[in-house]
Design a protein around this motif. Structure first.
Motif, short mmCIF file in Angstrom:
data_model
loop_
_atom_site.label_atom_id
_atom_site.label_comp_id
_atom_site.label_asym_id
_atom_site.label_seq_id
_atom_site.Cartn_x
_atom_site.Cartn_y
_atom_site.Cartn_z
N THR A 161 0.82 -1.21 0.00
CA THR A 161 0.00 0.00 0.00
C THR A 161 0.85 1.26 0.00
O THR A 161 0.56 2.22 -0.72
CB THR A 161 -0.93 0.02 1.22
N PHE A 162 1.89 1.27 0.81
CA PHE A 162 2.67 2.50 0.98
C PHE A 162 3.24 3.00 -0.35
O PHE A 162 3.12 4.17 -0.69
CB PHE A 162 3.79 2.26 1.99
N GLY A 163 3.84 2.09 -1.11
CA GLY A 163 4.37 2.47 -2.41
C GLY A 163 3.30 2.65 -3.45
O GLY A 163 3.35 3.57 -4.27
N ALA A 164 2.28 1.76 -3.41
CA ALA A 164 1.25 1.78 -4.45
C ALA A 164 0.38 3.04 -4.38
O ALA A 164 -0.06 3.55 -5.40
CB ALA A 164 0.38 0.54 -4.33
N VAL A 165 0.13 3.52 -3.17
CA VAL A 165 -0.67 4.74 -3.03
C VAL A 165 0.17 5.96 -3.36
O VAL A 165 -0.30 6.92 -3.98
CB VAL A 165 -1.24 4.85 -1.60
N ALA A 166 1.43 5.94 -2.97
CA ALA A 166 2.31 7.08 -3.27
C ALA A 166 2.53 7.22 -4.77
O ALA A 166 2.59 8.34 -5.29
CB ALA A 166 3.65 6.90 -2.56
N GLY A 167 2.63 6.08 -5.49
CA GLY A 167 2.94 6.11 -6.91
C GLY A 167 2.01 6.98 -7.74
O GLY A 167 2.46 7.93 -8.41
N PRO A 168 0.68 6.73 -7.74
CA PRO A 168 -0.21 7.56 -8.55
C PRO A 168 -0.21 9.02 -8.14
O PRO A 168 -0.39 9.91 -8.99
CB PRO A 168 -1.59 6.92 -8.29
N ASN A 169 -0.01 9.30 -6.86
CA ASN A 169 -0.01 10.68 -6.41
C ASN A 169 1.31 11.39 -6.69
O ASN A 169 1.44 12.59 -6.44
CB ASN A 169 -0.33 10.73 -4.91
N LEU A 170 2.28 10.64 -7.21
CA LEU A 170 3.55 11.25 -7.64
C LEU A 170 3.59 11.45 -9.15
O LEU A 170 4.63 11.75 -9.71
CB LEU A 170 4.73 10.37 -7.20
N VAL A 171 2.42 11.27 -9.82
CA VAL A 171 2.38 11.41 -11.27
C VAL A 171 2.84 12.81 -11.70
O VAL A 171 3.72 12.97 -12.56
CB VAL A 171 0.97 11.12 -11.82
N GLU A 172 2.25 13.83 -11.11
CA GLU A 172 2.62 15.19 -11.51
C GLU A 172 4.05 15.56 -11.10
O GLU A 172 4.80 16.10 -11.91
CB GLU A 172 1.60 16.18 -10.95
N PRO A 173 4.48 15.29 -9.83
CA PRO A 173 5.87 15.59 -9.48
C PRO A 173 6.87 14.83 -10.36
O PRO A 173 7.88 15.41 -10.80
CB PRO A 173 5.97 15.13 -8.02
N MET A 174 6.61 13.55 -10.64
CA MET A 174 7.52 12.80 -11.50
C MET A 174 7.46 13.30 -12.94
O MET A 174 8.45 13.23 -13.68
CB MET A 174 7.19 11.30 -11.45
N GLY A 175 6.28 13.84 -13.34
CA GLY A 175 6.18 14.45 -14.66
C GLY A 175 7.08 15.67 -14.78
O GLY A 175 7.72 15.90 -15.81
N LYS A 176 7.16 16.45 -13.70
CA LYS A 176 8.05 17.62 -13.70
C LYS A 176 9.51 17.20 -13.73
O LYS A 176 10.34 17.84 -14.39
CB LYS A 176 7.75 18.48 -12.48
N VAL A 177 9.82 16.11 -13.01
CA VAL A 177 11.19 15.58 -13.06
C VAL A 177 11.53 15.15 -14.48
O VAL A 177 12.62 15.42 -14.99
CB VAL A 177 11.34 14.38 -12.09
N ALA A 178 10.57 14.48 -15.14
CA ALA A 178 10.79 14.03 -16.51
C ALA A 178 11.02 15.22 -17.45
O ALA A 178 11.93 15.20 -18.28
CB ALA A 178 9.60 13.20 -16.98
N GLU A 179 10.19 16.26 -17.31
CA GLU A 179 10.35 17.43 -18.17
C GLU A 179 11.68 18.12 -17.92
O GLU A 179 12.31 18.65 -18.85
CB GLU A 179 9.19 18.41 -17.91
N PHE A 180 12.14 18.08 -16.68
CA PHE A 180 13.42 18.71 -16.34
C PHE A 180 14.58 18.06 -17.07
O PHE A 180 15.57 18.72 -17.41
CB PHE A 180 13.63 18.63 -14.82
N ILE A 181 14.47 16.74 -17.32
CA ILE A 181 15.54 16.04 -18.04
C ILE A 181 15.15 15.78 -19.49
O ILE A 181 15.68 14.89 -20.16
CB ILE A 181 15.92 14.72 -17.34
N ASN A 182 14.16 16.59 -19.96
CA ASN A 182 13.79 16.61 -21.39
C ASN A 182 13.20 15.29 -21.89
O ASN A 182 13.53 14.83 -22.99
CB ASN A 182 14.99 17.01 -22.26
N ILE A 183 12.32 14.68 -21.10
CA ILE A 183 11.54 13.55 -21.60
C ILE A 183 10.07 13.85 -21.33
O ILE A 183 9.76 14.69 -20.48
CB ILE A 183 11.97 12.20 -20.96
N PRO A 184 9.14 13.21 -22.05
CA PRO A 184 7.71 13.50 -21.86
C PRO A 184 7.27 13.31 -20.41
O PRO A 184 7.70 12.38 -19.73
CB PRO A 184 7.02 12.50 -22.80
#
Length: 436
Positions: A161-184
């Protein structure tokens, strides 16, 4: 049995206290790994369909990513089960998780360079992490007695649960990390998945010692020797496996997975089509995954105390209600979509733990891992079929029709239990007639 020195298991075969101590230590290692594994599996669930929709520019095949990684899960379940039976849980689970991490890395490259064939291939490989995450629940039950099995499985699952619940809620923060390193941005969650799956594998590799499956086999061997010395016949072969239990447990697991996967896969697409943003989608999927895993500790105790069959019936009813709610809930309503998906996760949780307990009850240590792997193949295939067909159903009919189909499939669990009870009663009567 093992290439390791069998003498290292002697203290566990002769001391219940040492055995219980090792059981608790094994559960701790499984918990550590499942936290990472839960974060890894969330990526494909949350954004896989959205990436496919963007790359293919159609909703018709939005269920294909989930179908592919569940197909990959099916193949890896078979392989990991065989490897675990031969090499032990430690190496089998390590290989499965690391393979899933490699698949996640492939998804990142495919999304970045818009290579559709690589995206599909990488998703297939990524599925290894999904099946390994599920098979890890068996490692916690290897050293459990009959009254602890469902509880042991539930402890392994609740830690996801701890990782699985955190994962979807990190979609936007991880999206920003991805954009920072020039990936979609949608590839961002797969960065988390790659790291999480590899860490889960390394946790098993370094800490799952001694291997619980090998210890369980050593204990069974010692009990066989003691029984032989006392003149008690011992069946170490396949005849002790309750085939009806394996069939029923498999059907429960497959139907639960099929209903859950089909509705869950199309929920992000359904919500986005009704104007919901990624944060809302992530919240709903996060709550859904929490309902899949968080109630596990209570479910496990219920399964052990009030019986496997009653919880299977509860699974059918809960999944059926979730299907009706998904059919009628407005796609733009965060509350009602979340409520429907929470019930979907809870019903799946009931089915998975009760079905798993039935499978464990119906196997022995000499065939358990490979049988569990084979059963998980059908679970993954059921999930793959549900995911693939869900996109086609929604594209040609509606999300509401998908909800109704899920309800009908879920309710099949109820007559299944009545059938197996009648079958068991008949077998018991036949056995009494033979002995009288």
């Amino acid at each position: 049995m093992s290439k390791e020195d069998p003498r290292q298991y002697e203290k566990y075969t002769k001391s219940d206290a040492e055995r219980e101590k090792l059981h608790k230590r094994t559960l701790t290692v499984v918990i550590m790994s499942q936290i990472f594994g839960g974060a890894g599996l969330a990526a494909g669930i949350t954004v896989g369909a959205l990436i496919a929709q963007d790359m293919l520019e159609t909703t018709r095949y939005a269920g294909l990513p989930a179908a592919l990684f569940t197909l990959g899960s099916a193949l890896s379940a078979f392989v990991v089960g065989r490897l675990s039976q031969r090499l032990g849980r430690r190496l089998g689970l390590t290989i499965g998780f690391v393979t899933g991490g490699i698949g996640a890395i492939g998804v990142i490259f495919a999304t970045t360079f818009n290579i559709i064939w690589l995206f599909f291939l990488a998703l297939f490989i990524y599925g290894a992490g999904t099946s390994t995450n599920l098979q890890a629940r068996y490692a916690g039950a290897d050293l459990a007695n009959a009254r602890q099995r469902a509880t042991a499985v539930s402890i392994a699952m609740v830690s996801t649960t701890f990782g699985a619940v955190a994962g979807p809620n990190l979609v936007e923060p991880m999206g920003k990390v991805a954009e920072f390193i020039n990936i979609p941005s949608l590839a961002g969650p797969f960065i988390l998945a790659a790291v999480a799956y590899i860490l889960a594998g390394l946790t098993f590799f370094f800490y799952l010692r001694p291997d619980p499956l090998f210890v369980a086999q050593a204990i069974a061997e010692e009990e066989s020797r003691q029984a032989d010395a006392a003149g008690i016949p011992v069946d170490r072969g396949h005849t002790s496996i309750q085939r009806i239990g394996i069939i029923v447990g498999s059907i429960v697991l497959v139907l639960s997975q099929m209903v859950m996967s089909s509705i869950m896969t199309m929920t992000p697409v359904h919500m986005r089509d009704h104007g919901s943003g990624l944060s809302a989608v992530g919240l709903v999927i996060g709550l859904h995954i929490a309902a899949m895993y968080l109630p596990s500790i209570v479910t496990g105790r219920l399964v052990d105390r009030i019986g496997r069959h009653r919880i299977v019936i509860a699974s059918g009813i809960t999944l059926g209600i979730s299907g009706i709610m998904a059919a009628y809930a407005p796609g733009e309503s965060l509350f009602w979509m979340a409520f429907a998906l929470i019930l979907l996760g809870l019903g799946w949780n009931f089915g998975l733990i009760s079905g798993t307990a039935i499978i464990v009850d119906s196997t022995n240590v000499y065939t358990r891992a490979k049988t569990q792997g084979s059963v998980d193949v059908f679970i993954a295939l059921g999930g793959s079929a549900g995911s693939l067909l869900s996109g086609i159903i929604v594209a040609n009919a509606s999300f509401s029709i998908l909800g109704f189909i899920g309800m009908y499939l879920a309710l099949l669990l109820i007559p299944l239990i009545f059938w197996v009870r009648l079958k068991e009663k008949k077998l018991a009567q036949d056995k009494m007639r033979m002995t009288s």
